[in-house]
Design a protein around this motif. Sequence first.
Motif, PDB file in Angstrom:
ATOM      1  N   ILE A 169       0.819  -1.278   0.006  1.00 24.22           N
ATOM      2  CA  ILE A 169      -0.187   0.082   0.111  1.00 24.22           C
ATOM      3  C   ILE A 169       0.912   1.074   0.178  1.00 24.22           C
ATOM      4  N   MET A 178      -5.722  -0.764  -4.306  1.00 23.99           N
ATOM      5  CA  MET A 178      -7.114  -0.688  -3.765  1.00 23.99           C
ATOM      6  C   MET A 178      -8.068  -0.297  -4.753  1.00 23.99           C
ATOM      7  N   GLY A 194     -13.110   3.079   0.477  1.00 24.52           N
ATOM      8  CA  GLY A 194     -12.242   1.778   0.476  1.00 24.52           C
ATOM      9  C   GLY A 194     -12.796   0.436   1.032  1.00 24.52           C
ATOM     10  N   PHE A 198     -11.061  -3.619   0.866  1.00 22.50           N
ATOM     11  CA  PHE A 198     -10.572  -4.308   1.902  1.00 22.50           C
ATOM     12  C   PHE A 198     -11.265  -5.775   1.891  1.00 22.50           C
ATOM     13  N   GLN A 334      -7.679   9.405   2.729  1.00 16.57           N
ATOM     14  CA  GLN A 334      -7.632   7.963   3.275  1.00 16.57           C
ATOM     15  C   GLN A 334      -6.515   7.234   3.800  1.00 16.57           C
ATOM     16  N   TRP A 338      -5.909   3.661   5.519  1.00 19.04           N
ATOM     17  CA  TRP A 338      -5.762   2.462   4.586  1.00 19.04           C
ATOM     18  C   TRP A 338      -4.528   1.755   5.021  1.00 19.04           C
ATOM     19  N   TRP A 342      -4.686  -2.139   5.876  1.00 18.37           N
ATOM     20  CA  TRP A 342      -3.755  -3.204   4.956  1.00 18.37           C
ATOM     21  C   TRP A 342      -2.901  -3.951   5.693  1.00 18.37           C
TER      22      TRP A 342
END
Length: 348
Positions: A169, A178, A194, A198, A334, A338, A342
């Motif tokens: 990421i 993503m 997102g 995920f 974000q 994230w 992640w």
Amino acid sequence: MKKKIVLASLTVMSALMLGACGQEASGENKELVISTFGLSEDVMQEDIFLPFEEEYGVDIVVETGTSSERYTKFENNPNSTIDIIDLPQSNASQGAAEGLFEEIDTEKIPNLADLIDSAKVLSENGSGAAYTLNSIGIIYDEEAAGMKIDEFSDLWDPSLEGKISIPDIATTFGPSMMYVASDYKGVDITTDNGAAAFEGLEELAPNVVKTYAKSSDLANMFQSGEIVAAVVGDFAIPMISEAQPSVQYVVPLSGTYANFNTINININSENKEMAYNFINWRLSKELQMITAASLNEAPTNKNVELSGEVAENKTYGDIAELTKLVDFDFVNTQLDDWIDMWNKTMNQ
């Protein structure tokens, strides 16, 4: 050790001279510090740095590393000696928002006028001068995979358990991954920040033996048989193909995601005039013709025309038509969340 100049054609030298702004030897800092990607360093030295050093009588000092490592180091050090930093769009957008870069004086970079329109937008928005465009695709060994891979969605196939790698990421194409995962779930990533991505990544995780930080890691993983497929930026194709000749590269017909690499000047640099000269050189038609062949860089100078093998495996022509842009203004709002999610999903 005395350096050997590999590239010194009259055309190249005339292109360098175009950006010269009457440099005066007195009081001029004769060292230019450039932070850049650690990819094909020998080629960059021969094709980009040496001709510039020779023309301007400057010593270029190069610092390399991943984009996230270099950006974080630069961001956290207001006294950084770096004059120029090469970054992907995500980091360039961050740096512009934080006021880390010199506001570009377009009159000092004549070659900016020759860039394709989408590249011009980046400089107008403060994200720097875009010198190349790249995008992601799938590189894989069909025989080792035991299947044909045409689309990103194929990577979720259960038969690929423990056999693929995707960009982390925090890398250039991490945010693009993503978007790919959100597309797999049929959701526009900007509508749920997102969440669906995920879910898709959690379903993909059994197939991912490792997320990678450097494209060079993939060459070793393919060569050792650790992986049979990976999502990768097109700039890394030559390096991986050299390590594992049986691989092939595929750009899904359903579309892919693009990224510009940009050059910015440290707002605190004491060598801005030389930095402007270097950027103008990096954007020149003459140099971009050369780096298209030697570094697999798709040109942003609209006067560059590629054909044959040089045009292959680049975000150029038909491939460029398949690309979609990542909204990095959205991504950067974000990214902290994230990265945390992640690591819980992919790196445990």
